[in-house]
Design a protein around this motif. Structure first.
Motif, PDB file in Angstrom:
ATOM      1  N   GLY A  86     -49.534 104.096   3.342  1.00 30.66           N
ATOM      2  CA  GLY A  86     -48.737 103.771   4.509  1.00 30.66           C
ATOM      3  C   GLY A  86     -49.576 103.566   5.759  1.00 30.66           C
ATOM      4  O   GLY A  86     -50.645 104.159   5.907  1.00 30.66           O
ATOM      5  N   VAL A  87     -49.061 102.725   6.644  1.00 28.61           N
ATOM      6  CA  VAL A  87     -49.806 102.348   7.843  1.00 28.61           C
ATOM      7  C   VAL A  87     -50.006 103.543   8.768  1.00 28.61           C
ATOM      8  O   VAL A  87     -51.086 103.764   9.301  1.00 28.61           O
ATOM      9  CB  VAL A  87     -49.069 101.213   8.588  1.00 28.61           C
ATOM     10  CG1 VAL A  87     -49.767 100.879   9.900  1.00 28.61           C
ATOM     11  CG2 VAL A  87     -48.967  99.979   7.696  1.00 28.61           C
ATOM     12  N   GLU A  88     -48.944 104.353   8.892  1.00 33.00           N
ATOM     13  CA  GLU A  88     -49.032 105.436   9.872  1.00 33.00           C
ATOM     14  C   GLU A  88     -50.023 106.522   9.482  1.00 33.00           C
ATOM     15  O   GLU A  88     -50.859 106.938  10.277  1.00 33.00           O
ATOM     16  CB  GLU A  88     -47.662 106.071  10.077  1.00 33.00           C
ATOM     17  CG  GLU A  88     -46.982 105.482  11.280  1.00 33.00           C
ATOM     18  CD  GLU A  88     -45.684 106.177  11.576  1.00 33.00           C
ATOM     19  OE1 GLU A  88     -45.659 107.421  11.463  1.00 33.00           O
ATOM     20  OE2 GLU A  88     -44.716 105.481  11.910  1.00 33.00           O
ATOM     21  N   LEU A  89     -49.924 106.919   8.226  1.00 27.39           N
ATOM     22  CA  LEU A  89     -50.823 107.952   7.752  1.00 27.39           C
ATOM     23  C   LEU A  89     -52.270 107.485   7.883  1.00 27.39           C
ATOM     24  O   LEU A  89     -53.149 108.225   8.315  1.00 27.39           O
ATOM     25  CB  LEU A  89     -50.493 108.284   6.290  1.00 27.39           C
ATOM     26  CG  LEU A  89     -51.302 109.435   5.703  1.00 27.39           C
ATOM     27  CD1 LEU A  89     -51.070 110.709   6.512  1.00 27.39           C
ATOM     28  CD2 LEU A  89     -50.918 109.672   4.242  1.00 27.39           C
ATOM     29  N   THR A  90     -52.481 106.209   7.529  1.00 23.83           N
ATOM     30  CA  THR A  90     -53.833 105.677   7.616  1.00 23.83           C
ATOM     31  C   THR A  90     -54.310 105.681   9.067  1.00 23.83           C
ATOM     32  O   THR A  90     -55.439 106.067   9.355  1.00 23.83           O
ATOM     33  CB  THR A  90     -53.886 104.249   7.048  1.00 23.83           C
ATOM     34  OG1 THR A  90     -53.354 104.282   5.735  1.00 23.83           O
ATOM     35  CG2 THR A  90     -55.312 103.729   7.012  1.00 23.83           C
ATOM     36  N   ALA A  91     -53.431 105.255   9.951  1.00 26.07           N
ATOM     37  CA  ALA A  91     -53.819 105.209  11.361  1.00 26.07           C
ATOM     38  C   ALA A  91     -54.241 106.594  11.823  1.00 26.07           C
ATOM     39  O   ALA A  91     -55.214 106.757  12.561  1.00 26.07           O
ATOM     40  CB  ALA A  91     -52.665 104.697  12.211  1.00 26.07           C
TER      41      ALA A  91
END
Ligand code: ADP
Ligand code: MG
Ligand code: ZN
Length: 495
Positions: A346-351
């Motif tokens: 997921g984008v958020e976790l990665t960010a």
């Protein structure tokens, strides 16, 4: 008396423009002799030179890149001398209004940062090439090279060691490649260097008569030739007989020594005068600004950016940047890695995790590129495995789905079969074993079979622990997750 070496370089860079400097002949090397010639570059009477605009733009861009001031009103001059490879009897060069002057370059040399001043940079044409028959009775001329554009870069005598001179040349080569103006291959003669060297008592700021060493066609040769010459000059100084005049020596690569060639000419012997067939070259402020903007990112900037953006060590950044393609590949792998992480978690976790994990990820990728991609597997245009595939493989390493030996094996298969990493992990049965039960069993077996080593571990011998880890890895055919193995062993041995 303590002596120090004083070294200055005169470097010629062959520009890879489509056509020659003053005519429209094809400027590629390796064409059959005398096929890329015309009335202008063979000096037929009544012909006129027409300067190559691309070569002029590049000369100014290189001048800017090496921090030079620009002569916005520049001109060409005739340098007169006779030699059979020079049909006109003069070379069109630049005398008192070179494109650039008073520059400097800062670079890492053996872990230190050094700055070397550049005296000037100008544009000129090359001469033809003489070919002597092996019986020594005939000389033939190939005029393909006559009139090809050369940049001459002259440094101030700022180098104190052969290693500094070599680093400078390597940096210059790299810059030419980043600027895309020359391949700057010394072996192919795209980059040629005359090295001037003299000695002086340390602390003295006077310049003493020098030796100009010519004919070196590799970085190593420059370093060796300078070291040889410094030793020779040291002998003369120690005998109380330092050279009274400057001289020119050629480097004999096979013999590993320099050989005196001739006494040097003075500039006045060339009877320089303004080239009457070419008007002065005016560079407007606007054009200068355009060329400045058109400069690509240069090696020094990229090294800096790699350290800041990817949190790489100076040494890793320098190694990656010393190869333009590899440094671009690195950036592609990092960005693919991140894209893959986003797809998986997921984008958020990665960010959120990216900032804290970035240094670790980038180090993993840099290590892989620098230590595991062998030079032989690379071609001129590329790296052996597409960046997205390598990113996926390294993602699996990072998440410990596969361990390093397994990843190395997968990588070899990727390279040879062009299959993707996921398919290969399955085909080769290399998924890392993180199954606690499998590891438990292996650990128990190893403990049972190695009672003496187990005793050593209990007595605090660290090496013994490593031995046990190795045994478990062996029992699981290298697929066990080493961290879980460590944990399981510690649990059982009460560590
Ligand atoms: P020349 O007229 O002999 O070609 P230049 O003054 O044009 O000499 O300098 C050519 C190169 O030699 C430059 O790179 C300069 O820095 C270097 N140089 C000049 N004098 C010395 C010296 N005494 N020792 C070492 N290098 C020198
Ligand atoms: Mg000179
Ligand atoms: Zn021509």
């Amino acid at each position: 008396m303590e002596l120090e070496a004083v070294i200055g370089l005169e470097v010629h860079v062959q520009l890879k423009t489509k056509s020659k400097m003053f005519c429209r002949c094809d400027n590629r090397d390796d064409q059959p002799p005398n096929t890329a010639i015309c009335p202008i570059c063979t000096a037929q009477p009544g012909t006129l030179p027409l300067p190559n605009q691309q070569a002029i733009n590049w000369a100014i861009m290189v001048a800017l890149a090496i921090g030079c001031k620009i002569n916005q009103e520049s001109k060409f001059d005739r340098k007169n001398y006779f030699y059979p490879d020079l049909p006109k009897g003069y070379q069109i060069s630049q005398y008192d209004k070179p494109f650039g002057y008073a520059g400097s370059l800062t670079m890492p040399v053996d872990g230190q940062t050094k700055t070397f001043r550049i005296h000037r940079i100008h544009l000129e044409e090359d001469a033809g090439k003489l070919l002597h028959t092996t019986d020594g009775r005939h000389s033939l001329i190939d005029l393909n090279r006559a009139g090809t554009p050369l940049l001459e870069i002259v440094t101030e005598p700022d180098f104190r060691t052969p290693a500094e001179a070599k680093s400078f040349l390597q940096e210059l080569k790299l810059m030419m490649r980043y600027l895309g103006v020359s391949d700057a291959d010394m072996e192919k003669g795209h980059l040629r260097c005359d090295a001037n060297v003299s000695l002086r008592p340390k602390g003295d700021d006077k310049l003493y008569p020098k030796t100009e060493v010519k004919n070196m066609n590799s970085f190593r040769a420059v370093e060796r030739a300078l070291a040889y010459e410094i030793e020779r000059l040291t002998g003369l100084w120690e005998d109380g007989q330092p050279p009274k005049t400057s001289s020119t020596h050629g480097w004999d690569e096979v013999a590993g020594k320099t050989v005196e060639q001739r006494i040097k000419e003075e500039a006045s012997d060339y009877r320089y005068f303004p080239e009457p067939d070419i008007p002065p070259v005016v560079t407007t402020d606007e054009k200068l600004a355009q060329l400045q903007v058109a400069l690509p990112e240069l090696p020094a900037q990229r090294r800096d950016r790699f350290q800041r953006l990817y949190q790489l060590s100076a040494a890793d950044a320098a190694s990656l940047v010393s190869d333009k393609l590899l440094s671009e590949y690195f950036e592609e792998v990092v960005s693919e890695f991140r894209a893959y992480a986003e797809a998986e978690q997921g984008v958020e976790l990665t960010a959120r995790s990216w900032e804290s994990d970035k240094a670790k990820v980038c180090k993993l990728i840099a290590n892989w590129l620098l230590n595991r991609i062998s030079v032989e597997h690379r071609t001129a245009h590329g790296l052996p495995v597409p960046a997205p595939d390598l990113a996926r493989l390294l993602w699996m390493v990072y998440r410990q789905y596969v361990n390093l030996p397994a990843a190395t094996e997968i990588y070899e298969h990727m390279r040879l079969t062009k299959k993707g990493p996921h398919q290969l992990v399955k085909e080769l049965g290399l998924e890392q074993v993180s199954d606690a039960r499998v590891i438990e069993t292996a650990v128990k077996d190893v403990i049972a079979a190695n009672t003496k080593v187990v005793a050593d571990v209990k007595n605090g011998k660290a090496a013994a622990m490593q031995f046990l880890v190795g045994q478990v890895m062996k029992a699981t055919k290298g697929k066990a997750n080493p961290q879980l193995v460590q944990q399981a062993l510690k649990k059982h041995l009460g560590g």
